[in-house]
Design a protein around this motif. Structure first.
Motif, PDB file in Angstrom:
ATOM      1  N   PRO A  68       6.519   8.353   4.403  1.00 15.26           N
ATOM      2  CA  PRO A  68       5.472   8.673   5.396  1.00 15.26           C
ATOM      3  C   PRO A  68       4.280   9.434   4.822  1.00 15.26           C
ATOM      4  O   PRO A  68       3.157   9.288   5.317  1.00 15.26           O
ATOM      5  CB  PRO A  68       6.223   9.514   6.435  1.00 15.26           C
ATOM      6  CG  PRO A  68       7.352  10.133   5.672  1.00 15.26           C
ATOM      7  CD  PRO A  68       7.775   9.071   4.687  1.00 15.26           C
ATOM      8  N   HIS A  69       4.492  10.249   3.794  1.00 19.21           N
ATOM      9  CA  HIS A  69       3.413  11.067   3.259  1.00 19.21           C
ATOM     10  C   HIS A  69       2.676  10.392   2.104  1.00 19.21           C
ATOM     11  O   HIS A  69       1.726  10.976   1.558  1.00 19.21           O
ATOM     12  CB  HIS A  69       3.963  12.422   2.798  1.00 19.21           C
ATOM     13  CG  HIS A  69       4.702  13.163   3.871  1.00 19.21           C
ATOM     14  ND1 HIS A  69       4.103  13.535   5.055  1.00 19.21           N
ATOM     15  CD2 HIS A  69       5.993  13.579   3.955  1.00 19.21           C
ATOM     16  CE1 HIS A  69       4.985  14.159   5.822  1.00 19.21           C
ATOM     17  NE2 HIS A  69       6.146  14.192   5.179  1.00 19.21           N
ATOM     18  N   HIS A  70       3.103   9.203   1.737  1.00 15.07           N
ATOM     19  CA  HIS A  70       2.494   8.502   0.602  1.00 15.07           C
ATOM     20  C   HIS A  70       1.930   7.139   0.989  1.00 15.07           C
ATOM     21  O   HIS A  70       1.190   6.539   0.211  1.00 15.07           O
ATOM     22  CB  HIS A  70       3.529   8.315  -0.510  1.00 15.07           C
ATOM     23  CG  HIS A  70       4.063   9.606  -1.046  1.00 15.07           C
ATOM     24  ND1 HIS A  70       3.481  10.284  -2.102  1.00 15.07           N
ATOM     25  CD2 HIS A  70       5.124  10.366  -0.668  1.00 15.07           C
ATOM     26  CE1 HIS A  70       4.159  11.388  -2.343  1.00 15.07           C
ATOM     27  NE2 HIS A  70       5.159  11.472  -1.487  1.00 15.07           N
ATOM     28  N   LEU A  71       2.276   6.668   2.174  1.00 15.59           N
ATOM     29  CA  LEU A  71       1.861   5.332   2.607  1.00 15.59           C
ATOM     30  C   LEU A  71       0.390   5.316   3.004  1.00 15.59           C
ATOM     31  O   LEU A  71      -0.045   6.082   3.863  1.00 15.59           O
ATOM     32  CB  LEU A  71       2.724   4.893   3.792  1.00 15.59           C
ATOM     33  CG  LEU A  71       2.568   3.443   4.252  1.00 15.59           C
ATOM     34  CD1 LEU A  71       3.139   2.486   3.200  1.00 15.59           C
ATOM     35  CD2 LEU A  71       3.279   3.219   5.585  1.00 15.59           C
ATOM     36  N   VAL A  72      -0.400   4.420   2.374  1.00 15.92           N
ATOM     37  CA  VAL A  72      -1.815   4.291   2.736  1.00 15.92           C
ATOM     38  C   VAL A  72      -2.052   3.063   3.600  1.00 15.92           C
ATOM     39  O   VAL A  72      -3.104   2.939   4.235  1.00 15.92           O
ATOM     40  CB  VAL A  72      -2.708   4.218   1.478  1.00 15.92           C
ATOM     41  CG1 VAL A  72      -2.612   5.509   0.688  1.00 15.92           C
ATOM     42  CG2 VAL A  72      -2.362   3.016   0.605  1.00 15.92           C
ATOM     43  N   GLY A  73      -1.078   2.140   3.614  1.00 13.62           N
ATOM     44  CA  GLY A  73      -1.222   0.955   4.444  1.00 13.62           C
ATOM     45  C   GLY A  73      -0.073  -0.006   4.259  1.00 13.62           C
ATOM     46  O   GLY A  73       0.643   0.040   3.256  1.00 13.62           O
ATOM     47  N   ILE A  74       0.115  -0.875   5.254  1.00 14.61           N
ATOM     48  CA  ILE A  74       1.134  -1.913   5.192  1.00 14.61           C
ATOM     49  C   ILE A  74       0.562  -3.171   5.848  1.00 14.61           C
ATOM     50  O   ILE A  74       0.010  -3.107   6.952  1.00 14.61           O
ATOM     51  CB  ILE A  74       2.452  -1.464   5.866  1.00 14.61           C
ATOM     52  CG1 ILE A  74       3.492  -2.593   5.823  1.00 14.61           C
ATOM     53  CG2 ILE A  74       2.229  -0.953   7.262  1.00 14.61           C
ATOM     54  CD1 ILE A  74       4.898  -2.138   6.228  1.00 14.61           C
ATOM     55  N   VAL A  75       0.668  -4.285   5.147  1.00 15.42           N
ATOM     56  CA  VAL A  75       0.090  -5.546   5.602  1.00 15.42           C
ATOM     57  C   VAL A  75       1.211  -6.513   5.963  1.00 15.42           C
ATOM     58  O   VAL A  75       2.155  -6.706   5.190  1.00 15.42           O
ATOM     59  CB  VAL A  75      -0.801  -6.160   4.504  1.00 15.42           C
ATOM     60  CG1 VAL A  75      -1.330  -7.529   4.936  1.00 15.42           C
ATOM     61  CG2 VAL A  75      -1.962  -5.222   4.178  1.00 15.42           C
ATOM     62  N   GLY A  76       1.084  -7.141   7.130  1.00 15.17           N
ATOM     63  CA  GLY A  76       2.075  -8.103   7.576  1.00 15.17           C
ATOM     64  C   GLY A  76       1.626  -9.534   7.365  1.00 15.17           C
ATOM     65  O   GLY A  76       0.631  -9.803   6.681  1.00 15.17           O
ATOM     66  N   SER A  77       2.328 -10.454   7.990  1.00 14.74           N
ATOM     67  CA  SER A  77       2.089 -11.884   7.788  1.00 14.74           C
ATOM     68  C   SER A  77       0.910 -12.413   8.600  1.00 14.74           C
ATOM     69  O   SER A  77       0.498 -13.553   8.418  1.00 14.74           O
ATOM     70  CB  SER A  77       3.347 -12.676   8.154  1.00 14.74           C
ATOM     71  OG  SER A  77       3.754 -12.375   9.486  1.00 14.74           O
ATOM     72  N   SER A  78       0.351 -11.597   9.482  1.00 12.81           N
ATOM     73  CA  SER A  78      -0.802 -11.989  10.291  1.00 12.81           C
ATOM     74  C   SER A  78      -1.594 -10.740  10.644  1.00 12.81           C
ATOM     75  O   SER A  78      -1.100  -9.604  10.475  1.00 12.81           O
ATOM     76  CB  SER A  78      -0.350 -12.695  11.572  1.00 12.81           C
ATOM     77  OG  SER A  78       0.343 -11.792  12.420  1.00 12.81           O
ATOM     78  N   SER A  79      -2.814 -10.942  11.129  1.00 12.43           N
ATOM     79  CA  SER A  79      -3.633  -9.790  11.509  1.00 12.43           C
ATOM     80  C   SER A  79      -2.999  -9.018  12.652  1.00 12.43           C
ATOM     81  O   SER A  79      -3.054  -7.778  12.704  1.00 12.43           O
ATOM     82  CB  SER A  79      -5.042 -10.249  11.898  1.00 12.43           C
ATOM     83  OG  SER A  79      -4.988 -11.210  12.942  1.00 12.43           O
TER      84      SER A  79
END
Length: 306
Positions: free
Chosen positions: A20-31
């Motif tokens: 939680p303190h290091h995550l800048v982003g997470i991208v999934g399979s669609s917008s």
């Protein structure tokens, strides 16, 4: 360390949850999926390019078959975004070597892998624990250093599995996890003959399985928890099993029985003579999983490679 994750499935969500303190982003399979994930983990909604440029380490948690395509896509984007080439890219596959990341490596980026040796059942709460979990790492020098640091952040235990051993490493994991499930399903099918339905059959077997799992937690080596007719040298019972088992299951029983005989022999709960009788029943000429034989074969293969 700033972490970006590409892939919003079970592994990606679990890693995001534990960072939680290091995550800048997470991208999934669609917008739409990316927006949902961003809201869930309280991070900005980023594109693949923006994520890779922002993160120090990018974790590729997409299905194995998609890793080469995702790497190729990122490599193409990196031609116009120099910051992406400074990131470290780690795939999280247990079976893949580093070849699928070759396109990224050609851009000058560091590449490697990090695979938690854990079963991920769901992308929803409760998520799989990672503290104390062994995590196989590989990669160039920079990627390896980052992978080790990331494992420390996850409170896991890193160990190095070289590229040439990835398939064998993954086979060991599959035997432990996947084939255990298969054996439970086979036992359930057999047991259902005497219960009203499959659910009752599994309910009948579950305490037995849980007892074995509890026993395994108390020993230093799995073989020490072995019980049953082979461990006792009860050859008559094994003969009766082979007589009544369906023909479709009998070959598997023989293969497992032969391997179990090796464990019992190593435990010294049966004599070599008993073992020979069991091997004869299982139509096995030798102890295929005998540790000394395995080590000798491995040494011979290594010498040939050299």
């Amino acid at each position: 360390m700033k972490i970006g994750i590409i892939g919003g499935g079970k592994v990606g969500c679990t890693l995001a949850h534990h960072l939680p303190h290091h995550l800048v982003g997470i991208v999934g399979s669609s917008s739409e999926k990316t927006a949902t994930l961003a809201a869930r983990f309280k991070v900005p909604t980023l594109s693949h390019t923006a994520l890779a440029a922002e993160a120090d380490v990018v974790l590729l948690t997409v299905p194995d078959r998609l890793v080469p395509a995702v790497a190729q896509y990122l490599a193409q984007k990196a031609q116009h975004e120099p910051a992406m080439r400074n990131s470290i890219y780690l795939h999280c596959s247990g079976s893949l070597d580093l070849a699928p990341l070759a396109s990224l490596q050609k851009t000058g980026a560091s590449v490697g892998s990090l695979h938690p040796l854990q079963s991920f059942a769901s992308a929803q709460e409760p998520l799989a624990p990672l503290e104390g979990v062994f995590m196989a790492i590989d990669g160039d020098a920079k990627a390896l250093e980052a992978a080790k640091e990331l494992v420390t952040l996850l409170k896991g235990r890193s160990f190095y599995v070289p590229t040439k051993d990835r398939a064998l490493y993954h086979a060991a994991a599959c035997i432990c996890a996947n084939y255990t499930v298969t054996l439970q399903a086979l036992a359930q099918k057999l047991m259902s003959r005497w219960t009203d339905n499959l659910q009752d059959a599994y309910d009948a077997l579950r305490p037995l399985f849980e007892g074995v799992a509890a026993n395994l937690k108390t020993v230093t080596a799995p073989g020490e928890a072995l019980t049953g007719p082979i461990a006792r040298g009860d050859i008559t019972t094994v003969e009766r099993h082979l007589e009544v088992l369906p023909a479709s299951i009998r070959p598997l029983y023989k293969t497992l029985g032969s391997a179990t005989t090796c464990v019992a022999l190593a435990n010294q709960t049966i004599t070599p003579l008993m073992a020979d009788e069991l091997f004869s029943l299982f139509e096995s000429a030798e102890c295929l999983n005998n540790q000394s034989n395995f080590e000798a074969a491995t040494e011979e293969e290594t010498s040939h490679e050299q």
